[in-house]
Design a protein around this motif. Structure first.
Motif, PDB file in Angstrom:
ATOM      1  N   ASN A  85      -1.896   9.014  11.873  1.00 34.82           N
ATOM      2  CA  ASN A  85      -2.153  10.423  11.596  1.00 34.82           C
ATOM      3  C   ASN A  85      -1.149  11.026  10.626  1.00 34.82           C
ATOM      4  O   ASN A  85      -1.267  12.196  10.242  1.00 34.82           O
ATOM      5  N   GLY A  86      -0.151  10.223  10.228  1.00 37.33           N
ATOM      6  CA  GLY A  86       0.839  10.702   9.271  1.00 37.33           C
ATOM      7  C   GLY A  86       0.502  10.241   7.853  1.00 37.33           C
ATOM      8  O   GLY A  86      -0.545   9.653   7.591  1.00 37.33           O
ATOM      9  N   LYS A  87       1.416  10.493   6.952  1.00 37.09           N
ATOM     10  CA  LYS A  87       1.229  10.079   5.571  1.00 37.09           C
ATOM     11  C   LYS A  87       1.390   8.572   5.446  1.00 37.09           C
ATOM     12  O   LYS A  87       2.127   7.946   6.212  1.00 37.09           O
ATOM     13  N   SER A  88       0.690   8.005   4.470  1.00 38.46           N
ATOM     14  CA  SER A  88       0.773   6.562   4.230  1.00 38.46           C
ATOM     15  C   SER A  88       1.044   6.312   2.756  1.00 38.46           C
ATOM     16  O   SER A  88       0.805   7.181   1.903  1.00 38.46           O
ATOM     17  N   PHE A  89       1.532   5.111   2.463  1.00 40.25           N
ATOM     18  CA  PHE A  89       1.737   4.722   1.070  1.00 40.25           C
ATOM     19  C   PHE A  89       1.707   3.209   0.973  1.00 40.25           C
ATOM     20  O   PHE A  89       1.978   2.496   1.946  1.00 40.25           O
ATOM     21  N   TYR A  90       1.359   2.713  -0.225  1.00 37.43           N
ATOM     22  CA  TYR A  90       1.371   1.275  -0.495  1.00 37.43           C
ATOM     23  C   TYR A  90       2.780   0.837  -0.867  1.00 37.43           C
ATOM     24  O   TYR A  90       3.494   1.550  -1.571  1.00 37.43           O
ATOM     25  N   GLN A  91       3.155  -0.338  -0.413  1.00 39.68           N
ATOM     26  CA  GLN A  91       4.369  -0.971  -0.920  1.00 39.68           C
ATOM     27  C   GLN A  91       4.003  -2.354  -1.424  1.00 39.68           C
ATOM     28  O   GLN A  91       3.556  -3.211  -0.662  1.00 39.68           O
ATOM     29  N   LYS A  92       4.177  -2.560  -2.727  1.00 39.93           N
ATOM     30  CA  LYS A  92       3.823  -3.831  -3.362  1.00 39.93           C
ATOM     31  C   LYS A  92       5.043  -4.694  -3.654  1.00 39.93           C
ATOM     32  O   LYS A  92       4.932  -5.925  -3.669  1.00 39.93           O
ATOM     33  N   HIS A  93       6.169  -4.078  -3.931  1.00 31.59           N
ATOM     34  CA  HIS A  93       7.331  -4.825  -4.423  1.00 31.59           C
ATOM     35  C   HIS A  93       8.491  -4.666  -3.452  1.00 31.59           C
ATOM     36  O   HIS A  93       8.701  -3.602  -2.870  1.00 31.59           O
ATOM     37  N   TRP A  94       9.272  -5.751  -3.288  1.00 31.35           N
ATOM     38  CA  TRP A  94      10.377  -5.763  -2.338  1.00 31.35           C
ATOM     39  C   TRP A  94      11.618  -6.314  -3.033  1.00 31.35           C
ATOM     40  O   TRP A  94      11.619  -7.441  -3.510  1.00 31.35           O
ATOM     41  N   ARG A  95      12.649  -5.496  -3.072  1.00 28.90           N
ATOM     42  CA  ARG A  95      13.934  -5.955  -3.620  1.00 28.90           C
ATOM     43  C   ARG A  95      15.044  -5.128  -3.003  1.00 28.90           C
ATOM     44  O   ARG A  95      15.082  -3.909  -3.215  1.00 28.90           O
ATOM     45  N   PRO A  96      15.914  -5.744  -2.221  1.00 22.01           N
ATOM     46  CA  PRO A  96      15.863  -7.168  -1.873  1.00 22.01           C
ATOM     47  C   PRO A  96      14.910  -7.419  -0.705  1.00 22.01           C
ATOM     48  O   PRO A  96      14.727  -6.554   0.150  1.00 22.01           O
ATOM     49  N   ALA A  97      14.346  -8.580  -0.672  1.00 28.10           N
ATOM     50  CA  ALA A  97      13.534  -8.997   0.462  1.00 28.10           C
ATOM     51  C   ALA A  97      14.449  -9.613   1.515  1.00 28.10           C
ATOM     52  O   ALA A  97      15.539 -10.095   1.200  1.00 28.10           O
ATOM     53  N   PRO A  98      14.048  -9.598   2.775  1.00 27.57           N
ATOM     54  CA  PRO A  98      14.874 -10.224   3.808  1.00 27.57           C
ATOM     55  C   PRO A  98      14.990 -11.726   3.588  1.00 27.57           C
ATOM     56  O   PRO A  98      14.123 -12.342   2.948  1.00 27.57           O
ATOM     57  N   PRO A  99      16.042 -12.352   4.103  1.00 29.74           N
ATOM     58  CA  PRO A  99      16.304 -13.764   3.801  1.00 29.74           C
ATOM     59  C   PRO A  99      15.242 -14.719   4.327  1.00 29.74           C
ATOM     60  O   PRO A  99      15.118 -15.834   3.811  1.00 29.74           O
ATOM     61  N   PHE A 100      14.470 -14.318   5.329  1.00 31.10           N
ATOM     62  CA  PHE A 100      13.460 -15.202   5.906  1.00 31.10           C
ATOM     63  C   PHE A 100      12.118 -15.106   5.189  1.00 31.10           C
ATOM     64  O   PHE A 100      11.189 -15.842   5.500  1.00 31.10           O
ATOM     65  N   ALA A 101      11.990 -14.193   4.234  1.00 32.11           N
ATOM     66  CA  ALA A 101      10.702 -13.963   3.573  1.00 32.11           C
ATOM     67  C   ALA A 101      10.624 -14.697   2.241  1.00 32.11           C
ATOM     68  O   ALA A 101      11.562 -14.660   1.445  1.00 32.11           O
ATOM     69  N   ARG A 102       9.508 -15.337   2.000  1.00 34.36           N
ATOM     70  CA  ARG A 102       9.250 -15.964   0.706  1.00 34.36           C
ATOM     71  C   ARG A 102       8.799 -14.890  -0.272  1.00 34.36           C
ATOM     72  O   ARG A 102       8.039 -13.986   0.071  1.00 34.36           O
ATOM     73  N   THR A 103       9.291 -14.949  -1.497  1.00 28.92           N
ATOM     74  CA  THR A 103       8.858 -14.020  -2.542  1.00 28.92           C
ATOM     75  C   THR A 103       8.442 -14.801  -3.775  1.00 28.92           C
ATOM     76  O   THR A 103       8.787 -15.975  -3.939  1.00 28.92           O
ATOM     77  N   VAL A 104       7.725 -14.115  -4.645  1.00 30.51           N
ATOM     78  CA  VAL A 104       7.316 -14.713  -5.914  1.00 30.51           C
ATOM     79  C   VAL A 104       7.422 -13.637  -6.987  1.00 30.51           C
ATOM     80  O   VAL A 104       7.117 -12.464  -6.750  1.00 30.51           O
ATOM     81  N   THR A 105       7.904 -14.033  -8.161  1.00 28.27           N
ATOM     82  CA  THR A 105       8.051 -13.102  -9.279  1.00 28.27           C
ATOM     83  C   THR A 105       6.784 -13.134 -10.125  1.00 28.27           C
ATOM     84  O   THR A 105       6.380 -14.191 -10.615  1.00 28.27           O
ATOM     85  N   ILE A 106       6.158 -11.962 -10.274  1.00 27.40           N
ATOM     86  CA  ILE A 106       4.881 -11.859 -10.988  1.00 27.40           C
ATOM     87  C   ILE A 106       4.991 -10.759 -12.025  1.00 27.40           C
ATOM     88  O   ILE A 106       5.526  -9.670 -11.757  1.00 27.40           O
ATOM     89  N   TYR A 107       4.443 -11.025 -13.207  1.00 27.25           N
ATOM     90  CA  TYR A 107       4.428 -10.006 -14.255  1.00 27.25           C
ATOM     91  C   TYR A 107       3.444  -8.909 -13.876  1.00 27.25           C
ATOM     92  O   TYR A 107       2.315  -9.177 -13.443  1.00 27.25           O
ATOM     93  N   SER A 108       3.853  -7.671 -14.035  1.00 33.21           N
ATOM     94  CA  SER A 108       3.002  -6.520 -13.740  1.00 33.21           C
ATOM     95  C   SER A 108       2.833  -5.695 -14.998  1.00 33.21           C
ATOM     96  O   SER A 108       3.801  -5.145 -15.531  1.00 33.21           O
ATOM     97  N   SER A 109       1.597  -5.605 -15.485  1.00 31.88           N
ATOM     98  CA  SER A 109       1.348  -4.784 -16.667  1.00 31.88           C
ATOM     99  C   SER A 109       1.546  -3.310 -16.335  1.00 31.88           C
ATOM    100  O   SER A 109       1.923  -2.506 -17.196  1.00 31.88           O
ATOM    101  N   HIS A 110       1.305  -2.948 -15.070  1.00 28.70           N
ATOM    102  CA  HIS A 110       1.500  -1.557 -14.659  1.00 28.70           C
ATOM    103  C   HIS A 110       2.972  -1.169 -14.751  1.00 28.70           C
ATOM    104  O   HIS A 110       3.328  -0.081 -15.212  1.00 28.70           O
ATOM    105  N   ASN A 111       3.841  -2.083 -14.292  1.00 30.90           N
ATOM    106  CA  ASN A 111       5.285  -1.828 -14.356  1.00 30.90           C
ATOM    107  C   ASN A 111       5.905  -2.294 -15.662  1.00 30.90           C
ATOM    108  O   ASN A 111       7.101  -2.096 -15.886  1.00 30.90           O
ATOM    109  N   GLU A 112       5.100  -2.959 -16.495  1.00 27.05           N
ATOM    110  CA  GLU A 112       5.565  -3.494 -17.777  1.00 27.05           C
ATOM    111  C   GLU A 112       6.792  -4.382 -17.595  1.00 27.05           C
ATOM    112  O   GLU A 112       7.800  -4.251 -18.285  1.00 27.05           O
ATOM    113  N   GLY A 113       6.687  -5.283 -16.655  1.00 27.72           N
ATOM    114  CA  GLY A 113       7.774  -6.213 -16.416  1.00 27.72           C
ATOM    115  C   GLY A 113       7.521  -7.027 -15.170  1.00 27.72           C
ATOM    116  O   GLY A 113       6.454  -6.956 -14.566  1.00 27.72           O
ATOM    117  N   ASP A 114       8.500  -7.821 -14.787  1.00 32.11           N
ATOM    118  CA  ASP A 114       8.375  -8.683 -13.623  1.00 32.11           C
ATOM    119  C   ASP A 114       8.741  -7.923 -12.349  1.00 32.11           C
ATOM    120  O   ASP A 114       9.649  -7.082 -12.356  1.00 32.11           O
TER     121      ASP A 114
END
Length: 359
Positions: A85-114
């Motif tokens: 019932n509260g506000k929501s938002f998307y989270q796409k990018h994580w920096r820093p990610a926790p040590p147990f989580a796998r991450t991948v670097t992807i180019y984003s045209s929206h962010n114009e960078g990795d």
């Protein structure tokens, strides 16, 4: 009892501690959890509210079935820090990610960078996302791992749009058909989306069955799950020989054929006001970076409904509110995952198109 079962039991025991703040040990990591009795879903008549503790227990119990569907897939989450019932938002990018989580670097045209994307492949990552209020999980339809059906495709996802388009992440495992009913109950407020009600769901179910029959005549098998809200998600597993543009074109072709066959039921209109009274066949989800709510994913409905896969012969007897945070773990423990073999059921659309062209 297996080692996995034993480990999950230990996590569940830790979550049963009545403190509001605890540190749980999961797979060798310490994970801080807070506000465990915060209400995330308000409930409904005759149904109690559900809390963050309930979400953590749910994800722990279903993790053996959920995690294989998330493996290798970049993902984002919809965060509801104060509940549905509260506000929501998307989270796409994580920096820093926790040590147990796998991450991948992807180019984003929206962010114009990795940018860094999370891949959720273990229970610590699931519990971390729940602690952050990540109720809805949105994995990509493509995976970073080429095996077994995309060997030789590039794993270079960063640096430029061209690198990403040439990579294995541009080749989805599925063609998706999102059936979203715009059939109103009459109880909605002005400007609100249609609410879940039986007449709309019945018509959506009947359309899904007709689409299944139509594709079966082409030799294609599709899988179905409830969206957890008002509609249905249909997945056609395919060998990774077509990129997202081709997958979207295939989905659009099928959608336009469905519109031709059942014009009183189907709409492809983008303007919401022009969808009223029909079922929106959304083919545009077949785009790189877009996603639907994951299989076994909690949704925003007050009863904490789950996006649940079902067998086709079950579809006529189920309703989305049958599948909730409370009911789904036991269903899975008793019946298993109807989609367990979905990636082993991939179909060769290239061969089908070649046969069609020769005819």
């Amino acid at each position: 009892m297996s080692q996995v079962d034993t480990d999950l039991g230990t996590v569940l025991e830790q979550l049963d501690a009545r403190q509001q703040r605890i540190v749980v040990k999961v797979e060798g990591y310490d994970i801080s959890l807070t506000n465990l009795d915060k209400t995330l879903w308000p409930g409904a008549p005759r149904a109690k509210p559900l809390t963050k503790r309930d979400l953590l227990r749910y994800l722990t119990r279903v993790s053996p079935w959920l995690l294989p569907h998330l493996a290798g897939r970049p993902m984002f989450t919809t965060r509801f820090p104060d509940g549905v019932n509260g506000k929501s938002f998307y989270q796409k990018h994580w920096r820093p990610a926790p040590p147990f989580a796998r991450t991948v670097t992807i180019y984003s045209s929206h962010n114009e960078g990795d940018s860094e994307y999370l891949i959720c492949e273990n229970l610590p990552t699931l519990l971390f996302l729940a602690q952050m209020g990540g109720l809805e999980l949105h994995p990509w339809f493509s995976r970073v791992d080429p095996a077994p059906d995309a060997r030789g495709k590039s794993r270079k996802f960063s640096g430029s749009e061209d690198n990403l388009e040439k990579s294995v992440l541009n080749y989805p495992d599925f063609v998706i058909f999102d059936l979203d009913p715009y059939l109103y109950s009459g109880k909605e407020g002005k400007g609100e989306e249609p609410e879940l009600h039986r007449k709309a769901f019945t018509r959506t179910r009947d359309l899904a069955l007709r689409i299944r029959e139509m594709l079966a005549r082409l030799g294609l098998e599709i899988f179905v799950k409830t969206s957890g809200r008002t509609g249905l998600h249909l997945y056609l597993p395919i060998l990774r020989r077509f990129d997202y543009d081709a997958a979207r074109n295939i989905a659009e072709t099928i959608g336009r054929f469905a519109l031709q066959q059942w014009p009183d039921e189907v709409t492809l209109e983008w303007a919401v006001v022009r969808r009223t009274g029909k079922i929106f066949f959304d083919y545009n989800q077949n785009s790189r970076g877009k996603s639907l709510a994951s299989i076994f994913c909690p949704r925003r409905h007050p009863m904490a409904t789950i996006s649940m896969p079902v067998e086709w012969d079950q579809l006529e007897s189920v309703y989305p509110t049958d599948f909730t945070l409370r009911t789904v773990p036991s269903i899975l423990e008793e019946q298993g995952d109807p989609w367990a073999e979905i990636l082993s059921s991939k179909q060769d659309l290239g061969a089908l198109l070649d046969r069609s062209g020769s005819r």
